[in-house]
Design an enzyme around this catalytic site. Sequence first.
Site, PDB file in Angstrom:
ATOM      1  N   CYS A   3       0.811  -1.047   0.010  1.00 43.78           N
ATOM      2  CA  CYS A   3      -0.098   0.082  -0.108  1.00 43.78           C
ATOM      3  C   CYS A   3       0.839   1.254   0.094  1.00 43.78           C
ATOM      4  CB  CYS A   3      -0.953  -0.115   1.115  1.00 43.78           C
ATOM      5  SG  CYS A   3      -1.751   1.494   1.405  1.00 43.78           S
ATOM      6  N   CYS A   6       0.488   3.397   3.271  1.00 42.78           N
ATOM      7  CA  CYS A   6       1.063   2.804   4.385  1.00 42.78           C
ATOM      8  C   CYS A   6       2.533   3.040   4.353  1.00 42.78           C
ATOM      9  CB  CYS A   6       0.894   1.422   4.555  1.00 42.78           C
ATOM     10  SG  CYS A   6      -0.888   0.695   4.994  1.00 42.78           S
ATOM     11  N   ASP A  29      -0.157  16.821  -1.440  1.00 43.79           N
ATOM     12  CA  ASP A  29      -0.194  15.854  -2.529  1.00 43.79           C
ATOM     13  C   ASP A  29       0.883  16.138  -3.758  1.00 43.79           C
ATOM     14  OD1 ASP A  29      -3.124  14.404  -3.734  1.00 43.79           O
ATOM     15  OD2 ASP A  29      -1.661  14.963  -5.308  1.00 43.79           O
ATOM     16  N   HIS A  45      -4.210   1.025   8.289  1.00 44.62           N
ATOM     17  CA  HIS A  45      -4.645   0.893   6.904  1.00 44.62           C
ATOM     18  C   HIS A  45      -6.291   0.521   7.045  1.00 44.62           C
ATOM     19  CE1 HIS A  45      -4.542  -0.141   2.772  1.00 44.62           C
ATOM     20  NE2 HIS A  45      -5.770  -0.896   3.026  1.00 44.62           N
ATOM     21  N   ASN A  84     -12.701  10.494  -1.810  1.00 44.04           N
ATOM     22  CA  ASN A  84     -13.053   9.530  -2.854  1.00 44.04           C
ATOM     23  C   ASN A  84     -13.235   8.208  -2.436  1.00 44.04           C
ATOM     24  OD1 ASN A  84     -13.071  12.021  -4.574  1.00 44.04           O
ATOM     25  ND2 ASN A  84     -11.079  11.705  -4.805  1.00 44.04           N
ATOM     26  N   GLY A  90     -13.445   7.978  -8.292  1.00 44.48           N
ATOM     27  CA  GLY A  90     -12.355   8.434  -8.440  1.00 44.48           C
ATOM     28  C   GLY A  90     -11.195   8.099  -7.376  1.00 44.48           C
ATOM     29  N   HIS A  95      -6.120   3.631   0.256  1.00 48.59           N
ATOM     30  CA  HIS A  95      -5.860   3.944   1.779  1.00 48.59           C
ATOM     31  C   HIS A  95      -6.553   5.115   2.128  1.00 48.59           C
ATOM     32  CE1 HIS A  95      -2.885   3.885   5.507  1.00 48.59           C
ATOM     33  NE2 HIS A  95      -3.591   4.864   5.516  1.00 48.59           N
ATOM     34  N   HIS A  97      -7.949   8.449   2.712  1.00 50.95           N
ATOM     35  CA  HIS A  97      -7.167   9.692   2.898  1.00 50.95           C
ATOM     36  C   HIS A  97      -8.047  10.677   2.605  1.00 50.95           C
ATOM     37  CE1 HIS A  97      -7.082   8.028  -1.310  1.00 50.95           C
ATOM     38  NE2 HIS A  97      -7.155   9.723  -1.712  1.00 50.95           N
ATOM     39  N   HIS A  99      -8.660  14.620   1.385  1.00 53.27           N
ATOM     40  CA  HIS A  99      -7.906  15.856   0.487  1.00 53.27           C
ATOM     41  C   HIS A  99      -8.356  17.053   1.189  1.00 53.27           C
ATOM     42  CE1 HIS A  99      -7.026  13.670  -3.537  1.00 53.27           C
ATOM     43  NE2 HIS A  99      -7.967  12.828  -3.030  1.00 53.27           N
TER      44      HIS A  99
HETATM   45  P1  5GP Z   1      -7.515   9.554  -4.864  1.00 53.12           P
HETATM   46  O1  5GP Z   1      -7.297   9.809  -6.478  1.00 53.12           O
HETATM   47  O2  5GP Z   1      -7.351   8.400  -4.473  1.00 53.12           O
HETATM   48  O3  5GP Z   1      -8.826  10.473  -4.220  1.00 53.12           O
HETATM   49  O4  5GP Z   1      -6.363  10.602  -4.225  1.00 53.12           O
HETATM   50  C1  5GP Z   1      -4.687  10.091  -4.442  1.00 53.12           C
HETATM   51  C2  5GP Z   1      -4.038  11.398  -4.207  1.00 53.12           C
HETATM   52  O5  5GP Z   1      -2.737  10.798  -3.866  1.00 53.12           O
HETATM   53  C3  5GP Z   1      -3.955  12.015  -5.542  1.00 53.12           C
HETATM   54  O6  5GP Z   1      -4.491  13.352  -5.585  1.00 53.12           O
HETATM   55  C4  5GP Z   1      -2.625  11.795  -5.941  1.00 53.12           C
HETATM   56  O7  5GP Z   1      -1.936  13.064  -6.625  1.00 53.12           O
HETATM   57  C5  5GP Z   1      -1.923  11.623  -4.848  1.00 53.12           C
HETATM   58  N1  5GP Z   1      -0.685  10.731  -4.665  1.00 53.12           N
HETATM   59  C6  5GP Z   1      -0.459   9.629  -5.574  1.00 53.12           C
HETATM   60  N2  5GP Z   1       0.809   9.074  -5.500  1.00 53.12           N
HETATM   61  C7  5GP Z   1       1.325   9.858  -4.445  1.00 53.12           C
HETATM   62  C8  5GP Z   1       2.809   9.885  -3.910  1.00 53.12           C
HETATM   63  O8  5GP Z   1       3.379   9.218  -4.086  1.00 53.12           O
HETATM   64  N3  5GP Z   1       2.943  10.983  -3.080  1.00 53.12           N
HETATM   65  C9  5GP Z   1       2.052  12.157  -2.994  1.00 53.12           C
HETATM   66  N4  5GP Z   1       2.524  13.041  -1.897  1.00 53.12           N
HETATM   67  N5  5GP Z   1       0.867  11.994  -3.289  1.00 53.12           N
HETATM   68  C10 5GP Z   1       0.478  10.926  -4.205  1.00 53.12           C
HETATM   69 ZN    ZN Z   2      -2.415   1.430   3.462  1.00 44.58          ZN
END
Ligand code: 5GP
Ligand code: ZN
Length: 111
Positions: A3, A6, A29, A45, A84, A90, A95, A97, A99
């Site tokens: 993950c 994680c 991000d 997790h 999301n 999306g 894991h 999170h 935003h």
């Molecule tokens: P989701 O698309 O799952 O709602 O959000 C995942 C977020 O994680 C995205 O906005 C993406 O830009 C961010 N993200 C993906 N990989 C990484 C990473 O390796 N480092 C950081 N800081 N953000 C990441």
């Molecule tokens: Zn995780």
Amino acid sequence: MDCLFCAIAKGEIPSKKVYEDEQVYAFYDIAPAAPVHFLVIPKTHIESCGAITPENSAVVAHCFEVIAQCAKELGFTDFRVVSNCGDQAGQSVKHLHFHVLSGRDMTWPPG
Ligand code: 5GP
Ligand code: ZN
């Protein structure tokens, strides 16, 4: 379990830290969608909002305390919190999170 978040929470993958304590990690991000865009994650997790239960929800409440505290410390009052849940919404990282987006006008409803 493999993950990304994680690994970020453990410091195995580098990230730009906003806040950290025993339960929660917050980091910017990698692809910001607003002038301020960071993610708040539980260190444990949890797959998504759809996996929150009475047993693990205390850390979710703590995430929101951290969000309010980070907003104060970073000096913004107007912001959006988004989580999301699932592919159709999306969610690209499975894991939980939150935003936190700030620093520009936002529209509603989101796309
Ligand atoms: P989701 O698309 O799952 O709602 O959000 C995942 C977020 O994680 C995205 O906005 C993406 O830009 C961010 N993200 C993906 N990989 C990484 C990473 O390796 N480092 C950081 N800081 N953000 C990441
Ligand atoms: Zn995780």
